[in-house]
Design a protein around this motif. Structure first.
Motif, PDB file in Angstrom:
ATOM      1  N   SER A 112      11.585   4.119   0.088  1.00 30.23           N
ATOM      2  CA  SER A 112      12.111   5.294  -0.604  1.00 30.23           C
ATOM      3  C   SER A 112      10.996   6.153  -1.157  1.00 30.23           C
ATOM      4  O   SER A 112      11.043   7.389  -1.084  1.00 30.23           O
ATOM      5  N   GLY A 113       9.968   5.502  -1.720  1.00 32.29           N
ATOM      6  CA  GLY A 113       8.845   6.257  -2.263  1.00 32.29           C
ATOM      7  C   GLY A 113       8.105   7.038  -1.207  1.00 32.29           C
ATOM      8  O   GLY A 113       7.721   8.196  -1.409  1.00 32.29           O
ATOM      9  N   VAL A 114       7.915   6.428  -0.039  1.00 34.42           N
ATOM     10  CA  VAL A 114       7.206   7.120   1.046  1.00 34.42           C
ATOM     11  C   VAL A 114       8.070   8.238   1.622  1.00 34.42           C
ATOM     12  O   VAL A 114       7.572   9.323   1.947  1.00 34.42           O
ATOM     13  N   LEU A 115       9.377   8.012   1.760  1.00 33.23           N
ATOM     14  CA  LEU A 115      10.267   9.053   2.275  1.00 33.23           C
ATOM     15  C   LEU A 115      10.285  10.269   1.355  1.00 33.23           C
ATOM     16  O   LEU A 115      10.400  11.411   1.816  1.00 33.23           O
ATOM     17  N   ALA A 116      10.171  10.030   0.047  1.00 34.58           N
ATOM     18  CA  ALA A 116      10.150  11.149  -0.893  1.00 34.58           C
ATOM     19  C   ALA A 116       8.935  12.041  -0.675  1.00 34.58           C
ATOM     20  O   ALA A 116       8.955  13.222  -1.017  1.00 34.58           O
ATOM     21  N   ASP A 117       7.874  11.465  -0.106  1.00 37.69           N
ATOM     22  CA  ASP A 117       6.672  12.245   0.219  1.00 37.69           C
ATOM     23  C   ASP A 117       6.675  12.721   1.672  1.00 37.69           C
ATOM     24  O   ASP A 117       5.642  13.171   2.179  1.00 37.69           O
ATOM     25  N   TYR A 118       7.826  12.582   2.346  1.00 39.00           N
ATOM     26  CA  TYR A 118       8.010  13.071   3.714  1.00 39.00           C
ATOM     27  C   TYR A 118       7.097  12.377   4.724  1.00 39.00           C
ATOM     28  O   TYR A 118       6.719  12.964   5.730  1.00 39.00           O
ATOM     29  N   LEU A 150       7.108   9.312   9.658  1.00 40.88           N
ATOM     30  CA  LEU A 150       6.493   8.505  10.718  1.00 40.88           C
ATOM     31  C   LEU A 150       6.110   7.128  10.200  1.00 40.88           C
ATOM     32  O   LEU A 150       6.321   6.115  10.879  1.00 40.88           O
ATOM     33  N   LEU A 151       5.571   7.069   8.984  1.00 45.05           N
ATOM     34  CA  LEU A 151       5.169   5.785   8.406  1.00 45.05           C
ATOM     35  C   LEU A 151       6.384   4.880   8.203  1.00 45.05           C
ATOM     36  O   LEU A 151       6.317   3.676   8.461  1.00 45.05           O
ATOM     37  N   VAL A 152       7.497   5.445   7.766  1.00 40.54           N
ATOM     38  CA  VAL A 152       8.708   4.648   7.554  1.00 40.54           C
ATOM     39  C   VAL A 152       9.233   4.101   8.883  1.00 40.54           C
ATOM     40  O   VAL A 152       9.666   2.951   8.974  1.00 40.54           O
ATOM     41  N   VAL A 153       9.177   4.927   9.949  1.00 36.83           N
ATOM     42  CA  VAL A 153       9.621   4.475  11.275  1.00 36.83           C
ATOM     43  C   VAL A 153       8.752   3.313  11.750  1.00 36.83           C
ATOM     44  O   VAL A 153       9.249   2.282  12.231  1.00 36.83           O
ATOM     45  N   LEU A 167       0.820  -1.212   0.000  1.00 33.21           N
ATOM     46  CA  LEU A 167       0.000   0.000   0.000  1.00 33.21           C
ATOM     47  C   LEU A 167       0.857   1.267   0.000  1.00 33.21           C
ATOM     48  O   LEU A 167       0.368   2.345  -0.353  1.00 33.21           O
ATOM     49  N   PHE A 168       2.128   1.133   0.393  1.00 33.59           N
ATOM     50  CA  PHE A 168       3.031   2.296   0.349  1.00 33.59           C
ATOM     51  C   PHE A 168       3.065   2.911  -1.047  1.00 33.59           C
ATOM     52  O   PHE A 168       3.129   4.130  -1.195  1.00 33.59           O
ATOM     53  N   ALA A 169       3.061   2.047  -2.075  1.00 36.20           N
ATOM     54  CA  ALA A 169       3.178   2.537  -3.448  1.00 36.20           C
ATOM     55  C   ALA A 169       1.969   3.376  -3.845  1.00 36.20           C
ATOM     56  O   ALA A 169       2.086   4.265  -4.696  1.00 36.20           O
ATOM     57  N   ILE A 170       0.818   3.108  -3.251  1.00 34.35           N
ATOM     58  CA  ILE A 170      -0.383   3.892  -3.572  1.00 34.35           C
ATOM     59  C   ILE A 170      -0.417   5.166  -2.742  1.00 34.35           C
ATOM     60  O   ILE A 170      -0.835   6.229  -3.219  1.00 34.35           O
TER      61      ILE A 170
END
Length: 459
Positions: free
Chosen positions: A386-392, A395-398, A301-304
């Motif tokens: 990486s995709g989620v980090l690019a959108d700042y 918290l989700l990445v942690v 779901l990260f990709a969406i």
């Protein structure tokens, strides 16, 4: 479209072979037909993609890449099926035909260009699986799996259809291009019906991919269905459903991302924690894989959430890595359960001493599912993060990293059992087909882990 027609005719041919008791011809002809389907899709790769049949389907690079993945994984599953279906039933042709009908629906889901075709593809894919999940008529767990899957599937279809109807009511079309034009041309005056339709579509598609809080059918259905059917559901069906999910949202709903992204963000966090926490406490290897499949839905779901040009490549790599590792894991479970009669972690104790080849393949699969470097699973998680980090979305990445650590714990339980819990046991004899599947899956998993760009750049 010729590939889908070929596959449909192949399924009917297999039924006729079963009618005339040509059991020995079922697997070779099925594999030959799937090989022809792969070739037809590869021929489509070089052609200019345009919507066909009044805009119902579109065989672009996205559709062809995911279709090839689904067909290839089905080939691996069929190779594992030799002698498996024979021991489950005297009517073997139905298994092959229903799997191919379900695969046909999956291929329609990844290539739809009209919401009507999305619905048709999901239903073709699902109806065959309702039967396959309960095909062991004397097994109460299989009966329960089929009933739950049917009831939850029908329930989710209602949400999906209602959402499609609301989108049609607002935009006046089922065609993705027309829906996209409606969103682009009316950025400030989008109908409330359209927003409600998006929410209902999210609910319906979340049921299909097994994302929380609409995941509650997944563990019991995966656990109760025959192992090979569970393999198909957790790989081909999940990959196709996510491809359809991504195709719809990337094509039509990107301008409205501020509306639906928070909803998916909450669902993703819930999915990760529910899948991983419940997987930790499982004693059954099969049930652990069922719960872990929920957590992998959260990662995809990260990709969406961070939807963009790189999302398709990320989902393709992740779905490929997850599918290959799952095929190895479930294939190993089949032979271990056949030898020990158990699907618990203890059944794998001391496996490395007697079956080093099988243990090595399963170890690579577990490392890939856990996201350890030099495997395809690591690259898949890296691309998602990486995709989620690019959108700042820091918290989700942690939170995802915490969940990845949980995954390492329960995946390594199998490795510990195989290598560090010695027990006097008999050697498991692997057939040539099993060795081929394990070798192919392991080699591709390692190759993707080292050279991911060769797949990610395709779409």
């Amino acid at each position: 479209m010729s590939a889908i027609i070929t596959l449909s005719l192949l399924a009917i041919l297999v039924l006729y072979l079963g009618l005339f008791n040509a059991k020995k011809a079922l697997l070779p002809i099925s594999l030959l037909g799937l090989g022809a389907t792969l070739v037809l899709y590869l021929i489509e790769w070089g052609k200019d993609a345009e919507p066909l049949y009044s805009g119902m389907v579109l065989f672009d690079h996205f559709a062809v890449a995911f279709s090839v993945l689904c067909v290839f994984v089905t080939v691996l599953i069929f190779l594992l099926s030799k002698d498996y279906f024979d021991k489950a039933s005297t009517h073997v042709a139905e298994y092959y035909a229903l799997i191919m009908f379900s695969l046909t629906g999956a291929l329609l889901v990844v290539s739809f260009h009209n919401l009507a075709m999305l619905f048709i593809g999901i239903e073709i894919m699902s109806v065959a699986l309702y039967i396959l999940a309960g095909i062991r008529k004397r097994d109460f767990a299989s009966n329960e799996a089929a009933l739950k899957y049917f009831l939850m599937g029908a329930f989710s279809t209602g949400f999906l259809l209602f959402g499609i109807a609301l989108l049609y009511g607002a935009s006046g079309s089922f065609d993705l291009a027309e829906i996209k034009n409606y969103v682009v041309n009316n950025p400030q005056t989008v109908s409330p019906l359209f927003y409600a339709g998006i929410l209902l579509l999210i609910v319906g598609l979340a049921f299909k991919v097994g994302a929380a809080p609409f995941h509650f059918w997944t563990p019991d259905v995966y656990d109760g269905a025959p192992i090979l059917i569970t393999t198909f559901m957790s790989t081909v069906v999940k990959a196709a459903a996510f491809a359809g999910f991504l195709r719809l949202f990337y094509f039509c709903f990107v301008p409205l991302q501020d509306f639906w992204m928070p909803v998916l963000l909450v669902m993703t966090i819930i999915t990760l924690f529910v899948g991983n926490i419940t997987a930790i406490v499982q004693q059954s290897f099969k049930r652990m894989l069922a719960y872990s499949s929920i957590s992998h839905a959260g990662y995809m779901l990260f990709a969406i959430i961070a939807i963009g040009p790189a999302s398709a490549g990320s989902v393709l790599v992740y779905a490929g890595a997850y599918s290959l590792a799952s095929v190895v894991a479930f294939g190993s479970l089949i032979v271990v359960k056949r030898a020990t009669g158990s699907d618990h972690f203890e059944a794998f104790n001391g496996l490395a001493k007697k079956n080093p080849y099988l243990s090595l393949a399963l170890t690579v699969a577990m490392l890939s599912l856990a996201g350890i470097p030099l495997t395809a699973g690591f690259i898949g998680k890296f691309m998602m993060f990486s995709g989620v980090l690019a959108d700042y979305q820091v918290l989700l990445v942690v939170l995802a990293a915490i969940n990845a650590a949980m995954g390492i714990f329960y995946y390594f339980r199998v490795i510990v059992a195989m290598y560090f819990k010695p027990i006097d046991r008999d050697q498991i004899v692997l057939t040539g087909q099993y060795k081929t599947v394990l070798l192919l899956a392991v080699l591709i998993t390692l190759a993707l882990g080292v050279y991911p760009a060769c797949v990610a750049g395709l779409v």
